[in-house]
Design an enzyme around this catalytic site. Sequence first.
Site, PDB file in Angstrom:
ATOM      1  N   TYR A 118      33.770  29.992  35.079  1.00 23.32           N
ATOM      2  CA  TYR A 118      34.472  30.666  34.483  1.00 23.32           C
ATOM      3  C   TYR A 118      34.078  31.285  32.958  1.00 23.32           C
ATOM      4  CZ  TYR A 118      38.652  31.992  31.357  1.00 23.32           C
ATOM      5  OH  TYR A 118      39.351  32.928  30.791  1.00 23.32           O
ATOM      6  N   GLU A 206      37.171  38.777  30.348  1.00 22.78           N
ATOM      7  CA  GLU A 206      37.073  37.682  31.176  1.00 22.78           C
ATOM      8  C   GLU A 206      36.414  37.837  32.758  1.00 22.78           C
ATOM      9  OE1 GLU A 206      40.930  34.469  31.883  1.00 22.78           O
ATOM     10  OE2 GLU A 206      40.940  36.434  33.039  1.00 22.78           O
TER      11      GLU A 206
END
Length: 398
Positions: A118, A206
């Site tokens: 992530y 993101e």
Amino acid sequence: MNIHEYQAKGLLKQYGVAVPDGGVAYTPAEAVEVAKTMPGPVWVVKSQIHAGGRGAGRFQEDPDGKGGVRVVKSVDDVHEDAKSMLGATLVTKQTGPEGKEVKRLYIEDGCAIARELYLSLLVDRASSRVTVIASTEGGMEIEEVARDQPDKIVKLAIDPAIGMMGFHARRVAFGLGLQGKQVGAAVKLLLALYKAFTELDASLVEVNPLVVTEDDQVLALDAKMNFDDNALFRHKDVAELRDESEEDPAEHEASKYELNYVKLDGNIGCMVNGAGLAMATMDIIKLYGGDPANFLDVGGGASKERVTAAFKLILSDPNVEGILVNIFGGIMRCDVIAEGVVAAAREVSLHVPLVVRLEGTNVELGKKILAESGLPITAADDLGDAADKIVHAVKEAA
């Protein structure tokens, strides 16, 4: 402003961020043509909506079927999945039960994934710096990781005076457990990502998941980008990526008048000047037993026309059973608010209780305009009095 995944990847690729090959499709035939431009033997068919959790989501038309992101192994399967997904309504955690219609797909070349990570860049309001958030737990929602496994998160604030340097990027790469060629690939990606973030005036980038492939490439397998609306005048090309069909109609209408509006689930509409005061107003409505129907900040220098538009916007919500106007006049004059409220109430034939609390510049003139309007407007002395009156008025009218 939000954009689609394929648009975000297109922008990031221009800055040197490594992404898999892919293309957008609006019909099953276009999906097949895009798939044929890539070698395969695996393709990924991705629904393009402004919401996360697409892979875990389900279509209203086939709730027991496959989700909004599908891995396929033939061009025929690309066609069949595209046919079933386009025009269908995808429901995810972020769309709510009403879901969103899939109007376009992103057909992407498959890759051999060794690890999922992530990575995000965002503006940390506490430090006033662009901050890197990274985790070894890719594919999961970062909020869950922060709650259950906070030790799995790497956080790094970047000093704007120097920007992201190589040592910053290496620190993140090592924190993710990358080794050998992976470190160099991750450093290149991070530096490019930071450059894109700052030059495009993004508020969020993101990548979930960021993947390490079996041949040690580091790729952005997904991409989400949000932008600062106040900076879009500097980025006409980014502004053109806006997909109005993905936005809440009321929130889109509000943006035309530079109103900060967010629809909520309650039944008491709020019109306030200033974000902090608007939040306090919603809190005190809850304290007195009511439920706010919206957040609406008309700003410090709103015109009569903007106030009228704001009032009409509130009443366009069928759930609204009462309205609280709470104005503290500094730059915003109370008489301008009063004129806008009266004009809007007459135009839409006010049919719900209306409580107005005015304080500040030209307050007496504002109160006089309201009192002489002949409209059923209830004046309040302070915020507590206003909340009490509107909550009771709504309950009595129910």
